[in-house]
Enzyme design. Structure first.
Site, PDB file in Angstrom:
ATOM      1  N   CYS A 151       1.028 -42.199 -63.180  1.00  0.00           N
ATOM      2  CA  CYS A 151       0.156 -42.148 -64.356  1.00  0.00           C
ATOM      3  C   CYS A 151      -0.394 -43.508 -64.784  1.00  0.00           C
ATOM      4  CB  CYS A 151       0.899 -41.495 -65.522  1.00  0.00           C
ATOM      5  SG  CYS A 151       1.233 -39.739 -65.272  1.00  0.00           S
ATOM      6  N   ILE A 152       0.486 -44.381 -65.256  1.00  0.00           N
ATOM      7  CA  ILE A 152       0.023 -45.595 -65.917  1.00  0.00           C
ATOM      8  C   ILE A 152      -0.757 -46.531 -64.981  1.00  0.00           C
ATOM      9  CG2 ILE A 152       0.705 -47.552 -67.347  1.00  0.00           C
ATOM     10  CD1 ILE A 152       3.097 -45.989 -68.245  1.00  0.00           C
TER      11      ILE A 152
END
Length: 440
Positions: free
Chosen positions: A272-273
């Site tokens: 994600c990040i």
């Protein structure tokens, strides 16, 4: 049509198809099965389907017992046969959305899955995209592909977006208890998707559109990326000033309001990040805007593996040793502690950088007997034993992941140098070793 689907959801007779049986799709499929729904789990990887069919889990924190119970129930059917999409009343898309070589979004897996669904799309089906992407993907890319079937939304089928919020290894929240944001391309689709998730999860949060749901996911991860970049930049700054950032954070978090602690590290990992913020910055450029905070945060976080290797080289120099030819052990291949998830892990880049600089680099990680070949890396390494005798054979140890396995000071009793990116050694009870500790 909505009434018929709602009736099937209420009676738990709606068949739920989950496309993608990875870190997002598999726990989602199991939660729906445990809520009483018949579930079809689809994946292109035959190894995953074979393991699931045997009742085995390939994701440690999920547990084989859950998979075995699902298979034994007869209500969870793993398959690579996408023809079975026609049997599904609801189809949840949980496929990867990586970045290309120039940080451009790669939605090819979403498009391919949408085309597979289009070939089997029938009246009364609900399709929900869960893969993280930029605002507008559900309306502008998935919907047109599905409409090529000749069916219309919401007259014939329904379409929504619901962002995944998985956090592998977390124990205080689970797939079932994490609030689920849902936004449809029209009100009927929102209502149907909310009803489906509400039948299996504790809390559903309907929003006005798929675009809002897509944007909420990106905001969550942009928030984290920017704040992690801030503490990473402060780590470099305070290091030059001889100030321990970890102590600074401990002092700041005593304030009972207006502060939220974030912690530095060797770089970003996970699906994600490291990726999601760039989806938004790419989409912003399409609208004539420049997402400067996002790009700057990405620049800082992306450079952290090189900063860590530079700190290691400086520390070795103080011992009279060049990085060239030094034996270096990297602790941790997973991107965070106590999980078997190495997606986008900075440890891979650190190991490659060490090799490029001529170091004799190895790694130790109890969750990964061997490195896995990925889109960007193919190191071909195997984990070394986690013992004091093994550790003592290296010129330096670099802590990249704070696994509990590594929280034994005895492991470092004969180690000449530890470069610690996670503040792991400083958190251990006082005792012998290592001879020198450097925070990075």
């Amino acid at each position: 049509m909505l009434g018929q689907l709602s009736s099937k959801i209420a009676s738990r007779t709606a068949t739920v198809g989950v496309v993608g049986q990875g870190y997002v799709g598999l726990p989602l499929a199991l939660v729906f099965r445990e809520a009483g729904f018949p579930v079809i789990g689809l994946d292109l990887d035959p190894r995953k389907i074979e393991a699931l069919s045997r009742g085995e889990s390939y994701i440690k924190h999920i547990g084989t017992e859950r998979v075995a119970a699902a298979i034994a129930s007869g209500r969870f059917q793993p398959t690579s046969d996408f023809g079975r999409l026609a049997e599904c009343d609801a189809i949840l898309i949980c496929v990867p959305t990586p970045l290309g070589p120039h940080r451009e979004p790669d939605n090819s897996a979403i498009h391919a899955t949408a085309r597979q669904i289009r070939e089997r799309l029938r009246e009364g089906q609900l399709v929900v995209l869960e893969s993280t992407t930029y605002p507008g993907t559900t309306d502008e890319e998935v919907l047109p592909i599905l409409r090529e079937s000749g069916l219309e939304c919401p007259r014939d089928f329904l379409l929504a977006f619901s962002p995944e919020r998985e956090d592998p290894g977390r124990r205080d929240f689970t797939t079932r208890t994490i609030p689920k944001v849902v936004g449809g391309v029209n009100p009927a689709s929102t209502e149907a998707a909310a009803a489906l998730y509400g039948a299996a999860l504790e809390r559903v949060v309907p929003v006005s559109s798929a675009r809002v749901a897509e944007s909420a996911k990106l905001l969550e991860n942009v928030f984290r990326s920017v704040n992690i970049a801030l503490v990473n930049e402060l780590k470099m700054l305070f290091g030059r000033m001889g100030i321990d950032l970890w102590e600074v954070i401990r002092a700041a978090e005593t304030k009972p309001f207006g502060f939220m602690p974030f912690y530095p590290g060797p770089g970003l990992g996970g699906h994600c990040i490291p990726l999601d913020p760039f989806y938004l910055s790419w989409k912003a450029a399409e609208h004539g805007e420049w997402a400067r905070f996002i790009e700057l945060a990405g620049e800082i976080n992306t450079r952290m593996p090189r900063f860590v290797v530079d700190r290691l080289a400086d520390a070795l120099n103080l011992d009279g040793k060049p990085l060239l030819g030094s034996r270096v052990l990297v602790l941790g291949l997973a991107y965070k502690a106590n999980i078997d998830d190495d997606r986008e892990s900075p440890s891979y880049e650190i190991l490659e950088l060490l090799q490029e600089h001529g170091a004799r680099a190895d790694y130790c990680d109890p969750y990964f007997p061997a490195t896995r070949k990925g889109r960007k890396h193919d190191l071909g390494l195997r984990s070394v034993p986690c013992t004091p005798e093994t550790f003592a054979g290296y010129d330096a140890i670099l802590v990249a992941t704070a696994h509990d396995t590594f929280k034994d000071r005895a492991l470092y009793r004969d180690v000449p140098l530890v470069v610690d990116t996670r503040n792991l050694i400083a958190s251990l009870p006082a005792g012998p070793g290592p001879r020198r500790l450097v925070k990075a």
